[in-house]
Design a protein around this motif. Structure first.
Motif, mmCIF file in Angstrom:
data_model
loop_
_atom_site.group_PDB
_atom_site.id
_atom_site.type_symbol
_atom_site.label_atom_id
_atom_site.label_comp_id
_atom_site.label_asym_id
_atom_site.label_seq_id
_atom_site.Cartn_x
_atom_site.Cartn_y
_atom_site.Cartn_z
ATOM 1 N N SER A 160 0.789 -1.228 0.000
ATOM 2 C CA SER A 160 0.000 0.000 0.000
ATOM 3 C C SER A 160 0.822 1.280 0.000
ATOM 4 N N GLU A 161 2.119 1.182 -0.304
ATOM 5 C CA GLU A 161 2.975 2.371 -0.197
ATOM 6 C C GLU A 161 2.501 3.522 -1.082
ATOM 7 N N SER A 162 1.909 3.190 -2.223
ATOM 8 C CA SER A 162 1.478 4.249 -3.142
ATOM 9 C C SER A 162 -0.022 4.483 -3.121
ATOM 10 N N ALA A 163 -0.748 3.781 -2.240
ATOM 11 C CA ALA A 163 -2.201 3.944 -2.197
ATOM 12 C C ALA A 163 -2.563 5.356 -1.742
ATOM 13 N N CYS A 164 -3.496 5.979 -2.442
ATOM 14 C CA CYS A 164 -3.923 7.328 -2.075
ATOM 15 C C CYS A 164 -5.351 7.541 -2.562
ATOM 16 N N PRO A 165 -6.052 8.531 -2.017
ATOM 17 C CA PRO A 165 -7.433 8.777 -2.430
ATOM 18 C C PRO A 165 -7.514 9.186 -3.900
ATOM 19 N N CYS A 166 -8.536 8.698 -4.588
ATOM 20 C CA CYS A 166 -8.761 9.091 -5.979
ATOM 21 C C CYS A 166 -10.255 9.092 -6.252
ATOM 22 N N LEU A 167 -10.656 9.805 -7.290
ATOM 23 C CA LEU A 167 -12.060 9.904 -7.664
ATOM 24 C C LEU A 167 -12.259 9.263 -9.029
ATOM 25 N N PRO A 168 -13.460 8.740 -9.297
ATOM 26 C CA PRO A 168 -13.702 8.145 -10.615
ATOM 27 C C PRO A 168 -13.673 9.196 -11.716
ATOM 28 N N ASP A 169 -13.239 8.779 -12.892
ATOM 29 C CA ASP A 169 -13.212 9.658 -14.063
ATOM 30 C C ASP A 169 -14.604 9.653 -14.700
ATOM 31 N N LEU A 170 -15.280 10.789 -14.654
ATOM 32 C CA LEU A 170 -16.639 10.899 -15.184
ATOM 33 C C LEU A 170 -16.685 11.611 -16.524
ATOM 34 N N SER A 171 -15.522 11.794 -17.140
ATOM 35 C CA SER A 171 -15.481 12.532 -18.405
ATOM 36 C C SER A 171 -16.312 11.856 -19.495
ATOM 37 N N GLY A 172 -16.508 10.529 -19.370
ATOM 38 C CA GLY A 172 -17.301 9.823 -20.364
ATOM 39 C C GLY A 172 -18.792 9.818 -20.078
ATOM 40 N N ASP A 173 -19.190 10.354 -18.928
ATOM 41 C CA ASP A 173 -20.616 10.424 -18.574
ATOM 42 C C ASP A 173 -21.190 11.717 -19.146
ATOM 43 N N VAL A 174 -21.737 11.623 -20.360
ATOM 44 C CA VAL A 174 -22.130 12.816 -21.105
ATOM 45 C C VAL A 174 -23.183 13.628 -20.365
ATOM 46 N N SER A 175 -24.194 12.982 -19.803
ATOM 47 C CA SER A 175 -25.278 13.712 -19.146
ATOM 48 C C SER A 175 -24.776 14.502 -17.944
ATOM 49 N N VAL A 176 -23.893 13.874 -17.160
ATOM 50 C CA VAL A 176 -23.343 14.567 -15.983
ATOM 51 C C VAL A 176 -22.463 15.739 -16.414
ATOM 52 N N MET A 177 -21.591 15.515 -17.371
ATOM 53 C CA MET A 177 -20.662 16.560 -17.793
ATOM 54 C C MET A 177 -21.395 17.727 -18.453
ATOM 55 N N GLU A 178 -22.446 17.438 -19.214
ATOM 56 C CA GLU A 178 -23.201 18.516 -19.849
ATOM 57 C C GLU A 178 -23.930 19.354 -18.807
ATOM 58 N N ARG A 179 -24.512 18.699 -17.819
ATOM 59 C CA ARG A 179 -25.210 19.444 -16.759
ATOM 60 C C ARG A 179 -24.232 20.318 -15.986
ATOM 61 N N VAL A 180 -23.090 19.751 -15.629
ATOM 62 C CA VAL A 180 -22.094 20.503 -14.867
ATOM 63 C C VAL A 180 -21.544 21.659 -15.690
ATOM 64 N N SER A 181 -21.276 21.424 -16.957
ATOM 65 C CA SER A 181 -20.782 22.487 -17.833
ATOM 66 C C SER A 181 -21.775 23.632 -17.905
ATOM 67 N N GLY A 182 -23.064 23.295 -17.978
ATOM 68 C CA GLY A 182 -24.085 24.332 -18.017
ATOM 69 C C GLY A 182 -24.179 25.115 -16.726
ATOM 70 N N LEU A 183 -23.962 24.433 -15.596
ATOM 71 C CA LEU A 183 -24.017 25.101 -14.295
ATOM 72 C C LEU A 183 -22.828 26.025 -14.091
ATOM 73 N N ILE A 184 -21.637 25.559 -14.491
ATOM 74 C CA ILE A 184 -20.424 26.343 -14.252
ATOM 75 C C ILE A 184 -20.300 27.503 -15.223
ATOM 76 N N GLY A 185 -20.614 27.268 -16.494
ATOM 77 C CA GLY A 185 -20.445 28.313 -17.496
ATOM 78 C C GLY A 185 -18.975 28.538 -17.794
ATOM 79 N N SER A 186 -18.641 29.756 -18.157
ATOM 80 C CA SER A 186 -17.264 30.083 -18.531
ATOM 81 C C SER A 186 -16.577 30.907 -17.454
ATOM 82 N N GLY A 187 -15.249 30.895 -17.505
ATOM 83 C CA GLY A 187 -14.448 31.669 -16.558
ATOM 84 C C GLY A 187 -13.003 31.269 -16.669
#
Length: 281
Positions: free
Chosen positions: A87-114
């Motif tokens: 476990s020397e290299s074990a560390c917290p990580c999050l799933p990659d949701l870039s392929g989840d189109v519905s989630v990414m589109e909703r989030v993109s719409g909420l965040i907008g540009s900046g």
């Protein structure tokens, strides 16, 4: 688990584990019902800390976490070693949701540009850990004055009232997401954030796992809540700690103060924003 008796919860867990044919269980946080459920289910390898009916486990280590001599990740690695997991290299990580189109589109719409997106989470499950909402409101206004910046206010449904107060007391380009997104959407939001600011909380650790720049604010709640144990994991993060007892944290830009001010935090945010813009080219 608190809503029913220990035995009832243990029986439910045992039924679930038997149905899944689980042969190894690692109990990360000691609980009588969890230990008993694993025992009732006949799980072959039952690992955890030797507390709260730890005798029901057959792979256990002493629970030294409240001494806060190292990070929770490092304590967890010690537990994994008890079941012979390297476990020397074990560390917290999050799933990659870039392929989840519905989630990414909703989030993109909420965040907008900046050009610089700053997420701020003013909540915590422990009220003693919370930096005052008035300071968060002042910080939001300061960050919004920076050209091209956008602030996202995060919070669970039960934190929405406080987040709404912060929004009302601040000014600028603010997107209030408190109570508006689920866990998957929060992960997607954090993957699109440049800087995260918050108390010692679950979203703070999620932000660190998403590899954005984290600025965390700790208040002195004793050794068990020390940033030595609970700081954002990884390098390059900033820790502010309201304490009279400085503790060296080599991986972080660590600042022990009697009182953490808006100026302190804003200066760190501005520095991280500039660094992220530079990295983007």
């Amino acid at each position: 688990l608190a809503s029913e008796s220990t035995a009832a919860n243990a029986l439910k867990l045992a039924s679930f584990l038997r149905a899944k044919k689980v042969d190894m269980a690692i109990v990360m946080n000691p609980h009588k019902a969890l230990h008993l459920g694993c025992f009732f289910a006949g799980v072959s390898v039952r690992a955890g800390y030797d507390r709260k009916w730890g005798g029901l486990l057959n792979r256990k280590i002493k629970d030294l976490r409240n001494e806060a001599l190292k990070h929770e990740v490092e304590y967890t690695r010690d537990l994994l070693k008890a079941v012979d997991i390297a476990s020397e290299s074990a560390c917290p990580c999050l799933p990659d949701l870039s392929g989840d189109v519905s989630v990414m589109e909703r989030v993109s719409g909420l965040i907008g540009s900046g050009n610089s997106v700053v997420a701020i989470h003013a909540g915590s499950s422990n009220p003693a850990k919370v930096w005052p909402k008035e300071k968060y409101a002042a910080l939001v206004s300061r960050v919004c004055e920076e050209p091209g910046s956008k602030v996202l206010l995060l919070g669970a449904p039960d934190e929405k009232a406080v987040v709404d107060e912060i929004e009302e007391a601040s000014s600028g380009d603010v997107v209030n997401l408190a109570g508006e997104i689920d866990l998957k959407e929060l992960i997607a939001v954090l993957s699109n954030v440049d800087v995260f600011v918050g108390n010692d909380s679950g979203p703070m650790h999620m932000a660190a796992a998403s590899e954005c720049s984290v600025i965390s604010i700790f208040r002195d709640t004793g050794y068990g809540g020390s940033p030595v144990r609970w700081r954002p994991w990884g390098e390059g993060h900033v820790v502010f700690h309201e304490t009279d007892a400085p503790v060296g944290i080599p991986e972080c830009d660590y600042h022990p103060f009697k009182e953490v001010t808006v100026d302190d935090v804003f200066s760190a945010v501005k520095e991280k924003m500039r660094a992220r813009i530079k990295d983007k080219g």
